[in-house]
Design an enzyme around this catalytic site. Structure first.
Site, short mmCIF file in Angstrom:
data_model
loop_
_atom_site.label_atom_id
_atom_site.label_comp_id
_atom_site.label_asym_id
_atom_site.label_seq_id
_atom_site.Cartn_x
_atom_site.Cartn_y
_atom_site.Cartn_z
N GLU A 107 0.89 -1.17 0.00
CA GLU A 107 0.00 0.00 0.00
C GLU A 107 0.91 1.20 0.00
O GLU A 107 1.63 1.43 0.97
CB GLU A 107 -0.84 0.03 1.28
CG GLU A 107 -1.73 -1.17 1.49
CD GLU A 107 -2.92 -1.19 0.57
OE1 GLU A 107 -3.22 -0.15 -0.03
OE2 GLU A 107 -3.54 -2.25 0.45
N CYS A 134 -2.98 8.48 3.46
CA CYS A 134 -2.73 7.89 2.15
C CYS A 134 -3.91 8.10 1.22
O CYS A 134 -3.77 8.10 0.02
CB CYS A 134 -2.44 6.40 2.31
SG CYS A 134 -3.70 5.56 3.26
P1 NAP Z 1 8.71 4.80 4.14
O1 NAP Z 1 9.90 5.61 4.39
O2 NAP Z 1 8.66 3.99 2.92
O3 NAP Z 1 8.53 3.90 5.44
C1 NAP Z 1 7.49 2.99 5.56
C2 NAP Z 1 7.92 1.86 6.49
O4 NAP Z 1 8.99 1.14 5.90
C3 NAP Z 1 8.43 2.33 7.84
O5 NAP Z 1 8.02 1.42 8.83
C4 NAP Z 1 9.92 2.28 7.65
O6 NAP Z 1 10.63 2.15 8.86
C5 NAP Z 1 10.07 1.03 6.82
N1 NAP Z 1 11.30 0.91 6.10
C6 NAP Z 1 12.00 1.88 5.47
N2 NAP Z 1 13.09 1.34 4.89
C7 NAP Z 1 13.09 0.02 5.17
C8 NAP Z 1 13.96 -1.07 4.88
N3 NAP Z 1 15.05 -0.91 4.16
N4 NAP Z 1 13.65 -2.28 5.37
C9 NAP Z 1 12.54 -2.49 6.10
N5 NAP Z 1 11.70 -1.49 6.43
C10 NAP Z 1 11.96 -0.26 5.95
O7 NAP Z 1 7.40 5.68 4.10
P2 NAP Z 1 7.04 6.92 5.03
O8 NAP Z 1 7.69 8.12 4.43
O9 NAP Z 1 7.27 6.58 6.44
O10 NAP Z 1 5.48 6.98 4.82
C11 NAP Z 1 4.86 7.89 3.98
C12 NAP Z 1 4.42 7.22 2.70
O11 NAP Z 1 3.55 6.14 3.00
C13 NAP Z 1 3.63 8.13 1.81
O12 NAP Z 1 4.13 8.04 0.52
C14 NAP Z 1 2.21 7.58 1.86
O13 NAP Z 1 1.48 7.75 0.69
C15 NAP Z 1 2.43 6.15 2.15
N6 NAP Z 1 1.28 5.59 2.85
C16 NAP Z 1 0.47 4.76 2.19
C17 NAP Z 1 -0.62 4.21 2.84
C18 NAP Z 1 -1.55 3.26 2.14
O14 NAP Z 1 -2.37 2.62 2.80
N7 NAP Z 1 -1.48 3.13 0.85
C19 NAP Z 1 -0.87 4.51 4.17
C20 NAP Z 1 -0.02 5.39 4.80
C21 NAP Z 1 1.07 5.91 4.13
P3 NAP Z 1 11.41 3.40 9.54
O15 NAP Z 1 10.38 4.39 9.84
O16 NAP Z 1 12.03 2.80 10.72
O17 NAP Z 1 12.36 3.85 8.48
#
Ligand code: NAP
Length: 672
Positions: free
Chosen positions: A258, A297
């Site tokens: 997602e 999101c």
């Molecule tokens: P992100 O940087 O991709 O992080 C998402 C998750 O992935 C976090 O728990 C993060 O942990 C983890 N993560 C990052 N790098 C990783 C790796 N190498 N290995 C394992 N886990 C890893 O996203 P964000 O910036 O926090 O969130 C915002 C984005 O999420 C936006 O683009 C939004 O659209 C999207 N979103 C989508 C939905 C949906 O339902 N479609 C819902 C909410 C948000 P850490 O925080 O510890 O780095």
């Protein structure tokens, strides 16, 4: 306040990371609120613990047992929710925002515990669809079933909904009988950690079913297998990286994503500034921009209005935005809190700059720091783009904050092309009173969107809105949105199960699924089944009645008594001309009534109520002089309370030649 050091929950113990603590800061004032690390965890051992201890315990429980567990967890979270609210302020969320996260998450558990008990069997195997006839004589048949994956669900969640984001995934995972390892986004992990403590404190989760990682996932991906599922919520970039992990590829690990979504909202071509849909659109766009400071999101990123009303729409949206008070989320007058962190604010500012190149900012200064310098506050920003067909970034870039772009369309068909330029979204909303337009939207844009909400003057009051994913409905979307699907009622449970096609003799298939399948050996009812209590009725216990003739007098009596004097029962000439009947026939309802008369045992006994029929079909007409007889067979049983259970009976009514004339499932409630 002294920062708390978060702990991981691994292999049944709370443990702090062994070093490399990261600082998590308050969104409001930048103070460090928590320290976190997952250093030193044995990730392979965590997976093993979940598979060997958690999965076996959960999978020994039936769907109903697991549903009851969800209820107990929801009750525990409700009892402690004030603690969660208090922590939530530091994420920048107002009370209303926290309600979506905390109460929304608990509500999702509540919906799933109900659905689990009502829509799933009190069993461990779930049947998918009907029996398929694969042979002439019925000795070899087919049936699809779902069974629990024997692995672990690894949930990697985004920062914006630290409670709901976890609970919406756990609800379906636990119902499916699969243990979970939750890895929340670091920025708001303190809230998730607190919710996990409450759930574990409820003492209803079998050991090994829930573990928590507060920090990086180390080498966890190296130890995944084909029985595991990764359910990821976050950016497209991280999703792409994790999805291409060699073990995920090699083992075909299920990967549900997602991710970013450029959700659209459309004001229909029928709307004028005086129509109710116009006001509803303005309110929804403003609400979606400012709730959770736009960090949803599902938030509206692209708003489309007919060119004839776009200036009025812009004025109306900016007037509403001007009334939004930005401030400390604890303050009751605050309508919009802060972004999660100052680094997130930098990201949003950079994305606004990119999008604004496609048009102009018409409301808000993204570079101002309302409220204070240290917090992550930002003004809502409305961008206007008058050439959406030439625009690039507006259809490509997601600013994950209180940001939307308003765009005109000239012709009604243009708007479908424009909304689809988001290349796949979680949700789109349509504000129109024109149902033809609504159908065109679905035909021309349905395949690009995971959900479409139609909001108009008749539905608005009760509408759950553009942005709220409901547990009953699918959350997820194609393309840019990740291609994943979550929730959607019981559909979401099956994402954590394997569907298998079974082929065999009905005796074998019936024994596997604990359900009567025609063609299996039956047990002739020595004692009338209505004299037996719930627990004394074996599957396949069958009563065969004697035959009863249906006379012309019966048909006429029934017609006059009920008032159903339809020509096919009463007028020989007219019925003869009917190509299906070729003469007068008995009422279908008469056949049902006579069938009941044949199989019912009249005296008071364990059958408490007849509460319905399912799958009724009148297969063949019954003419005057023909006979009917019934085979009543125990098909399925579900205990609903300790003292009562639902019995599903297979009812087949046949004529003198042994042909089926009617077939249905009868449901009774029986004393246990
Ligand atoms: P992100 O940087 O991709 O992080 C998402 C998750 O992935 C976090 O728990 C993060 O942990 C983890 N993560 C990052 N790098 C990783 C790796 N190498 N290995 C394992 N886990 C890893 O996203 P964000 O910036 O926090 O969130 C915002 C984005 O999420 C936006 O683009 C939004 O659209 C999207 N979103 C989508 C939905 C949906 O339902 N479609 C819902 C909410 C948000 P850490 O925080 O510890 O780095």
């Amino acid at each position: 306040m002294k920062p708390i050091t978060l702990q991981n929950y691994a292999e049944g113990h709370w443990v702090a990371g062994s070093g490399g603590l990261a600082e998590l800061r308050s969104a409001i004032d930048g103070d460090v609120v928590a320290l976190t690390s997952s250093q030193g965890l044995d990730f392979a051992a965590m997976l093993k613990h979940a598979r060997s201890v958690g999965a076996s315990k959960l999978q020994a429980m039936t769907f109903h047992d697991r549903a009851k567990m969800l209820k107990a967890l929801a009750d525990a979270l409700t009892a402690h929710k004030e603690e969660l609210y208090e922590l939530s302020y530091n994420t920048g969320a107002t009370k209303a925002d926290a309600w979506i996260d905390i109460d929304g998450g608990i509500g999702t558990f509540a919906v799933y515990q109900g659905k689990g008990r009502r829509e799933l069997p009190n069993d461990r195997i779930l049947i998918d669809g009907n029996v398929e006839a694969l042979s002439r004589n019925g000795t070899f048949q087919g049936l699809h079933v779902y069974t629990s994956l024997q692995g672990v669900a690894v949930h990697i969640n985004a920062f914006n909904f630290p409670v709901w984001g976890m609970l919406e995934k756990l609800a379906v995972t636990f119902l499916a009988g699969v243990p979970a390892i939750v890895k929340p986004a670091s920025a708001t992990a303190y809230l998730t950690e607190a919710a996990v403590r409450i759930m574990l404190g409820a003492n209803v989760l079998p050991p090994g079913t829930l573990q928590l990682i507060v920090g990086g996932v180390g080498d966890l991906f190296d130890h995944l297998t084909s029985q595991d599922v990764v359910s990821f919520t976050g950016s497209a970039q991280t999703a792409a990286k994790l999805k291409s992990h060699p073990v995920v590829q090699r083992e075909s690990v299920r990967f549900v994503a997602e991710q970013d979504s450029l959700n659209a909202s459309v004001l229909g071509p029928d709307a004028t500034p005086d129509s109710p849909e116009f006001d509803l659109f303005i309110k929804e766009v403003t609400k979606e921009m400012t709730v959770k400071a736009g960090q949803k999101c599902t938030a509206i990123r692209r708003a489309f209005a007919p060119a004839s009303v776009i200036d009025v729409a812009q004025e109306a949206i900016t007037a509403r935005l001007a009334k939004i008070t930005i401030g400390d989320p604890r303050d009751e007058a605050t309508r919009m809190g802060a972004l999660v962190s100052t680094s997130q604010r930098e990201d949003v500012r950079a994305k606004i700059a990119e999008i604004a190149r496609d048009g102009a900012i018409v409301y808000g200064d993204p570079n101002a720091s309302p409220v204070n310098e240290k917090g992550a506050f930002i003004s809502p920003v409305l961008i206007r783009c008058d050439a959406p067909f030439e625009a690039g970034a507006v259809h490509e870039v997601e600013a994950f904050g209180p940001v939307a772009t308003l765009m005109p369309y000239a012709q009604r068909n243009e708007v479908f092309d424009l909304v689809n330029r988001g290349k796949g979204s979680l949700v789109m909303s349509v504000f129109s009173y024109d149902t033809t337009f609504a159908q065109d939207v679905v035909l021309d844009s349905g395949s690009f969107h995971g959900r479409i909400a139609f909001i108009d003057r008749d539905s608005a009051k009760e509408s759950t809105g553009h942005g709220a994913p409901m547990p009953h409905m699918i959350h997820g979307g194609p393309g840019r949105a990740g291609g994943g699907e979550e929730m959607g009622g019981i559909r979401g449970v099956t994402h954590y199960m394997q569907r298998t096609a079974l082929q065999g003799h009905p005796r074998t298939l019936a024994a596997i699924v604990n359900r009567y399948i025609a063609g299996m050996p039956t047990e002739n009812a020595e004692q009338h089944p209505f004299r037996r209590k719930f627990h004394d009725l074996p599957i396949g216990y069958q009563l065969k009645t004697k035959a009863r003739e249906i006379t012309l007098e019966d048909i006429e009596h029934f017609a006059h008594f009920t008032g159903d004097t339809f020509y096919a029962h009463m007028d020989e000439q007219a019925a003869k001309a009917n190509p299906l009947f070729g003469g007068r026939v008995a009422h279908g309802y008469l056949i049902l009534a006579f069938a009941a008369g044949l199989f019912v045992d009249p005296d008071p006994g364990p059958v408490l109520a007849n509460y319905g029929l399912d799958n009724l079909r009148f297969v063949k007409p019954v003419k005057p002089g023909d006979t009917v007889e019934v085979a009543l067979t125990v098909k399925d049983k579900t205990l609903r309370r300790p003292d009562q259970g639902e019995v599903r009976w297979d009812v087949v009514v046949t004529n003198r030649d042994g042909d089926t004339v009617a077939a249905y499932d009868l449901l009774t409630m029986n004393a246990a």
